[in-house]
Design an enzyme around this catalytic site. Structure first.
Site, PDB file in Angstrom:
ATOM      1  N   GLY A 197      -2.009  47.586  21.130  1.00 41.49           N
ATOM      2  CA  GLY A 197      -2.585  46.853  20.007  1.00 41.49           C
ATOM      3  C   GLY A 197      -3.817  47.474  19.378  1.00 41.49           C
ATOM      4  O   GLY A 197      -4.041  47.350  18.182  1.00 41.49           O
ATOM      5  N   ARG A 239       3.249  46.069  13.922  1.00 38.97           N
ATOM      6  CA  ARG A 239       2.012  46.785  14.235  1.00 38.97           C
ATOM      7  C   ARG A 239       1.587  47.675  13.067  1.00 38.97           C
ATOM      8  O   ARG A 239       0.420  48.020  12.926  1.00 38.97           O
ATOM      9  CB  ARG A 239       2.208  47.685  15.469  1.00 38.97           C
ATOM     10  CG  ARG A 239       2.462  46.934  16.765  1.00 38.97           C
ATOM     11  CD  ARG A 239       2.372  47.919  17.921  1.00 38.97           C
ATOM     12  NE  ARG A 239       2.943  47.401  19.153  1.00 38.97           N
ATOM     13  CZ  ARG A 239       2.299  46.628  20.028  1.00 38.97           C
ATOM     14  NH1 ARG A 239       1.065  46.234  19.788  1.00 38.97           N
ATOM     15  NH2 ARG A 239       2.902  46.232  21.138  1.00 38.97           N
ATOM     16  N   PHE A 267      -1.733  32.666  15.702  1.00 43.18           N
ATOM     17  CA  PHE A 267      -1.102  33.922  16.092  1.00 43.18           C
ATOM     18  C   PHE A 267      -1.013  34.825  14.873  1.00 43.18           C
ATOM     19  O   PHE A 267      -0.524  34.433  13.826  1.00 43.18           O
ATOM     20  CB  PHE A 267       0.288  33.688  16.690  1.00 43.18           C
ATOM     21  CG  PHE A 267       0.796  34.898  17.412  1.00 43.18           C
ATOM     22  CD1 PHE A 267       0.355  35.196  18.699  1.00 43.18           C
ATOM     23  CD2 PHE A 267       1.672  35.776  16.792  1.00 43.18           C
ATOM     24  CE1 PHE A 267       0.789  36.338  19.355  1.00 43.18           C
ATOM     25  CE2 PHE A 267       2.117  36.920  17.444  1.00 43.18           C
ATOM     26  CZ  PHE A 267       1.675  37.205  18.729  1.00 43.18           C
ATOM     27  N   VAL A 268      -1.517  36.036  15.017  1.00 42.70           N
ATOM     28  CA  VAL A 268      -1.556  36.967  13.887  1.00 42.70           C
ATOM     29  C   VAL A 268      -0.859  38.286  14.234  1.00 42.70           C
ATOM     30  O   VAL A 268      -0.714  38.632  15.411  1.00 42.70           O
ATOM     31  CB  VAL A 268      -3.015  37.263  13.449  1.00 42.70           C
ATOM     32  CG1 VAL A 268      -3.675  36.022  12.873  1.00 42.70           C
ATOM     33  CG2 VAL A 268      -3.851  37.815  14.613  1.00 42.70           C
ATOM     34  N   LYS A 305     -10.796  35.293  18.593  1.00 35.17           N
ATOM     35  CA  LYS A 305     -10.242  33.991  18.187  1.00 35.17           C
ATOM     36  C   LYS A 305     -11.211  32.882  18.535  1.00 35.17           C
ATOM     37  O   LYS A 305     -11.569  32.700  19.707  1.00 35.17           O
ATOM     38  CB  LYS A 305      -8.897  33.758  18.870  1.00 35.17           C
ATOM     39  CG  LYS A 305      -7.824  34.647  18.319  1.00 35.17           C
ATOM     40  CD  LYS A 305      -6.469  34.014  18.440  1.00 35.17           C
ATOM     41  CE  LYS A 305      -5.409  35.047  18.149  1.00 35.17           C
ATOM     42  NZ  LYS A 305      -4.093  34.651  18.691  1.00 35.17           N
ATOM     43  N   ASP A 321      -8.430  36.692  22.893  1.00 40.11           N
ATOM     44  CA  ASP A 321      -7.881  35.347  22.721  1.00 40.11           C
ATOM     45  C   ASP A 321      -8.420  34.493  23.866  1.00 40.11           C
ATOM     46  O   ASP A 321      -9.528  33.961  23.780  1.00 40.11           O
ATOM     47  CB  ASP A 321      -6.350  35.459  22.711  1.00 40.11           C
ATOM     48  CG  ASP A 321      -5.645  34.157  22.389  1.00 40.11           C
ATOM     49  OD1 ASP A 321      -6.331  33.154  22.138  1.00 40.11           O
ATOM     50  OD2 ASP A 321      -4.401  34.123  22.396  1.00 40.11           O
ATOM     51  N   GLU A 358     -10.747  46.996  21.969  1.00 42.45           N
ATOM     52  CA  GLU A 358      -9.667  46.011  22.084  1.00 42.45           C
ATOM     53  C   GLU A 358      -9.243  45.513  20.701  1.00 42.45           C
ATOM     54  O   GLU A 358     -10.045  45.499  19.769  1.00 42.45           O
ATOM     55  CB  GLU A 358     -10.170  44.807  22.910  1.00 42.45           C
ATOM     56  CG  GLU A 358      -9.540  44.679  24.272  1.00 42.45           C
ATOM     57  CD  GLU A 358      -8.072  44.267  24.247  1.00 42.45           C
ATOM     58  OE1 GLU A 358      -7.340  44.619  23.300  1.00 42.45           O
ATOM     59  OE2 GLU A 358      -7.662  43.582  25.191  1.00 42.45           O
ATOM     60  N   ASP A 359      -8.019  45.079  20.602  1.00 38.75           N
ATOM     61  CA  ASP A 359      -7.556  44.527  19.324  1.00 38.75           C
ATOM     62  C   ASP A 359      -8.054  43.094  19.131  1.00 38.75           C
ATOM     63  O   ASP A 359      -8.696  42.783  18.148  1.00 38.75           O
ATOM     64  CB  ASP A 359      -6.027  44.604  19.199  1.00 38.75           C
ATOM     65  CG  ASP A 359      -5.273  43.975  20.376  1.00 38.75           C
ATOM     66  OD1 ASP A 359      -5.903  43.499  21.346  1.00 38.75           O
ATOM     67  OD2 ASP A 359      -4.028  43.963  20.317  1.00 38.75           O
TER      68      ASP A 359
HETATM   69  P1  IMP Z   1      -6.060  37.279  26.063  1.00 42.65           P
HETATM   70  O1  IMP Z   1      -5.914  37.780  27.465  1.00 42.65           O
HETATM   71  O2  IMP Z   1      -5.549  35.867  25.916  1.00 42.65           O
HETATM   72  O3  IMP Z   1      -7.470  37.419  25.521  1.00 42.65           O
HETATM   73  O4  IMP Z   1      -5.080  38.098  25.159  1.00 42.65           O
HETATM   74  C1  IMP Z   1      -5.355  39.399  24.824  1.00 42.65           C
HETATM   75  C2  IMP Z   1      -4.112  40.189  24.453  1.00 42.65           C
HETATM   76  O5  IMP Z   1      -3.042  39.360  23.992  1.00 42.65           O
HETATM   77  C3  IMP Z   1      -4.455  41.088  23.292  1.00 42.65           C
HETATM   78  O6  IMP Z   1      -4.898  42.350  23.726  1.00 42.65           O
HETATM   79  C4  IMP Z   1      -3.160  41.140  22.508  1.00 42.65           C
HETATM   80  O7  IMP Z   1      -2.334  42.201  22.948  1.00 42.65           O
HETATM   81  C5  IMP Z   1      -2.480  39.832  22.783  1.00 42.65           C
HETATM   82  N1  IMP Z   1      -2.712  38.835  21.707  1.00 42.65           N
HETATM   83  C6  IMP Z   1      -3.566  37.778  21.711  1.00 42.65           C
HETATM   84  N2  IMP Z   1      -3.523  37.100  20.553  1.00 42.65           N
HETATM   85  C7  IMP Z   1      -2.630  37.767  19.770  1.00 42.65           C
HETATM   86  C8  IMP Z   1      -2.147  37.541  18.422  1.00 42.65           C
HETATM   87  O8  IMP Z   1      -2.547  36.611  17.688  1.00 42.65           O
HETATM   88  N3  IMP Z   1      -1.216  38.423  17.984  1.00 42.65           N
HETATM   89  C9  IMP Z   1      -0.745  39.462  18.736  1.00 42.65           C
HETATM   90  N4  IMP Z   1      -1.174  39.702  19.982  1.00 42.65           N
HETATM   91  C10 IMP Z   1      -2.105  38.853  20.500  1.00 42.65           C
HETATM   92 MG    MG Z   2       0.263  42.556  22.453  1.00 39.26          MG
END
Ligand code: IMP
Ligand code: MG
Length: 189
Positions: A56, A177, A164-165, A143, A115, A111-112
């Site tokens: 990402g 992507r 979700f984006v 987020k 969340d 990081e992208d």
């Molecule tokens: P977290 O562990 O919940 O913070 O999620 C982090 C990972 O989930 C990111 O590095 C993304 O790869 C993926 N992710 C979280 N939200 C999104 C979204 O809205 N779109 C696409 N991938 C997401």
């Molecule tokens: Mg992902």
């Protein structure tokens, strides 16, 4: 202004599954330049090792490093936290580890999106145990109100609503992507 009314909506081929533009290509470009300039200042005497979290953050990493005017080095990690769904499982698996030794390095994780924060929390502990001199994070997106783990983020590109984006590196089932802007996803995952 409804969906698709933004002037920079150019992704005709994906339009049927995309909603609003959350961050436009122009906004991303401008912000990435600002982040690069800030990192250039902050790390002037210690050029960082940029650690891109695949897949990402690949897009963001490429453009961010162009904007940093220091002899940075780069490395890549791949972690899997989501599987094919759109909500985190909380379980993180290292798919590809670093090549570089990070002991005594100034490490900046790129990081992208943050969340729940679970992925980053895991990564921080994992890399932190290898004795980097500093370990910080540059996240393109944060987020709002979704964090289950409190995160200290040194750099954040944009705070976005908890939807979700896709685009600019972010995927749904590996698709979208390659969009140059970030959109809400309205299709079926
Ligand atoms: P977290 O562990 O919940 O913070 O999620 C982090 C990972 O989930 C990111 O590095 C993304 O790869 C993926 N992710 C979280 N939200 C999104 C979204 O809205 N779109 C696409 N991938 C997401
Ligand atoms: Mg992902």
């Amino acid at each position: 202004m409804g969906p698709h009314s933004s002037q920079d909506f150019t992704a005709h081929w994906a339009k049927h599954e995309l909603g609003e533009v959350v961050v436009s290509a122009k906004e991303i470009q401008a912000r990435v330049k600002e982040l690069g300039a800030q990192i250039t200042k902050d790390y002037a005497s210690n050029p960082p090792l940029l650690v891109c979290v695949l897949k990402g953050a690949a897009n963001f990493m490429t453009e961010l490093m162009h904007a940093i005017e220091l002899p940075v080095t780069i490395d890549f990690m791949a972690v899997s936290s989501y599987g094919a769904a759109t909500k985190t499982s909380g379980v993180v698996r290292i798919v590809k580890d670093l090549d570089a030794d990070i002991a005594n390095r100034d490490v900046l994780i790129v990081e992208d999106v943050v969340d729940s924060g679970l992925t980053l929390n895991y990564l921080r502990q994992y890399l932190g145990s290898r004795n980097p001199r500093s370990l910080d994070v540059c996240a393109l997106l944060l987020k709002e109100g979704e964090q289950r783990v409190e995160q200290e983020l040194k750099y954040v590109g944009f705070s976005i609503p908890p939807e979700f984006v896709v685009g600019y590196g972010l995927d749904v089932n590996e698709r979208y992507r390659n969009l140059d802007a970030i959109y809400t996803f309205t299709g079926t995952p």
